[in-house]
Design a protein around this motif. Sequence first.
Motif, short mmCIF file in Angstrom:
data_model
loop_
_atom_site.label_atom_id
_atom_site.label_comp_id
_atom_site.label_asym_id
_atom_site.label_seq_id
_atom_site.Cartn_x
_atom_site.Cartn_y
_atom_site.Cartn_z
N PHE A 237 0.81 -1.21 0.00
CA PHE A 237 0.00 0.00 0.00
C PHE A 237 0.85 1.27 0.00
N ARG B 133 -2.70 7.70 -6.17
CA ARG B 133 -2.63 6.41 -5.49
C ARG B 133 -3.67 6.31 -4.38
N TRP B 134 -3.90 7.41 -3.66
CA TRP B 134 -4.73 7.34 -2.48
C TRP B 134 -6.18 7.73 -2.70
N ARG C 231 -8.37 4.72 -3.52
CA ARG C 231 -8.49 3.85 -2.36
C ARG C 231 -9.43 4.46 -1.32
N PHE D 215 -9.57 -4.09 -6.08
CA PHE D 215 -10.05 -2.76 -6.46
C PHE D 215 -11.04 -2.85 -7.62
#
Length: 376
Positions: A98, A121-122, A125, A189
């Motif tokens: 992560f 990237r975040w 998520r 995901f």
Amino acid sequence: IAFVLPLADSWRARSTLLLLGLFALSIHPLGGVPILLLLGLSLLALMRRVRWRQAGLCVGSVMALLALPALFVLYNLASGQSPVSPQSQMLSRFFTLFTDPYLPGALPIPFFVELFYDAMRWVPRFVVVLALFFAWRRRQTLTVSPVPMLILTGSLLGSLFLLSGFFTFADVIHYEQMEFAWRLLQTMFLLTTPWALVFLARLWKQYGGFSFERMSLLSLLMVIFITATWYLSYPQLNLKVRNAGASVSATDVEVARFLESRYDGESFLVLSHQMTSAAAIQESGFRHYLKTDDGLALWYAIPTGGKLYGYFLRMSMDGPTPELLNEIREFANVRHVYFVTYDSWPNAGFIRSRAASFADASYGVQGTKLVIYEYE
């Protein structure tokens, strides 16, 4: 399948999707197994008796947790490896999945570049986590139950921990040992994407009364995000991403065809990097095998975790020597060896000078872009 599943609200419809799940399993087990697990949990969620449904979902969650690790245990046993190899720093390996996947470079990276990659990237998520939380809070009011997806997500997180901390895979080079865990994370995901879209659609509906200015700002942010996603879907080369990723080139294909044209019935070994090996398989298929001391192996240095690729790394970093070449010949049980060098190597001049010092012949492809050294 994950997008169609919410529309399949009957046993018959979901049983039909199971056939598609089996097809996905035949194409790629790492993607097919989670899909089959999701379909199985969805079927269990249709049980009318509460106790049976709860018991079935509990059993299904355990099966979802252990399914992929069990398959990799069988894979390791079939490969002659230890079925389970507990790793040191298990939690660290798990959380590495992560974190920032890019290695730090010598040059400073501008703040806005770091911010861009961190956001890309975040943010997805964060949206997925919010979507799953939203699905749990609204599980009683949503038309389609999110419980199977929530159970599967939790179980696959457990599988992710087991894959990252308890396995060493045969014929996989050390820096790719986490590749299966990384692919499973990407699969998770993808499977949760429908619920993320439901969450965003509910937000849009709830705040549909935005003013023109707010709607314009939101639209602009969406355009920026979609454009950034498009950019990240292609190989990059910048201060953050120092390696754009090798791919099969026309030169690799030309080398593979040239070496195949020199085949005269006698087995030969080609020591090259993965892309040239991939080009050879693309052009010739799995045509030739060598009887090495470790068993049958392809005539190119693949897989990257195999001993032949280890020999290629030694030759490409330290340079070939007659002693090393004899060791390779004895291991591969061949007389004829080709060594492919690349002008992109920082030490290409040194390696080529050592390779040429005792080679029987050399061949340049597209000038000196690739130089092949022949040892008979």
